[in-house]
Motif scaffolding. Sequence first.
Motif: not given
Length: 235
Positions: A20-35
């Motif tokens: 769960t940490f790996s999946k949500r970390r990837a999603g968080l980094l993607k959303k951060t880059h988009e923002l």
Amino acid sequence: MGRGKIAIKRIENQTTRQVTFSKRRAGLLKKTHELSVLCDAQIGLIIFSSTGKMCQYCTQPYRMEHIIERYQKVTGTRIPEHDDREQLYNELAVLRNETRRLQLSMRRYTGEDTSSIPYEELDQLEQELERSVIKVRQRKNELMQQQLDNLARKERILEEENSNMYRWIQEHRAATEYQQGGIEAKAVEHQQILDEIPSFYGGGEPSSVLQLATIPQQFSYQLQLAQPNLQHSNV
């Protein structure tokens, strides 16, 4: 059917928690880059996993040091430039040595572990204990004197209350005796008057109310005729 909601709490299973940490970390980094790209925002993101592994993201072309420096200027905080752990360890060691010394000193004062103390220190320790005993006895005597003073004060208060109560009882008794004496004196006086009435009439009883009206003025009783026909009669 839709996927159910996951309760926001710590995942107990370690494997599931890591996935769960790996999946949500990837999603968080993607959303951060988009923002950062869409809104031209300067973002610095630092993530530490439960195993201590670090992952970070910083808006290009900036570096993480620039983001942290800007954060310090805005918030007014400052990150220490050097490591104070060594100084803290030294202070902790000094405190431990001082605590050990005080514990050893306390054991000496209680008479424990005196085999390794030289004669001079034993003599000094004895003098210190004697001075301490004198101070303790003085304080004990002061407290005892205070208790005695309090007891004496309470005894004086009780004596004053008893004296006031005894005085009140005596005054009340005297007033009662005085009232009883007055009543008895009046009764004797009335009896004397009743005893003298027959002798005034020669030893006989008065035969009518008119004879009672002729009693001399020395008696305190005054008779008044109550019959209307007698008051207006010519007799």
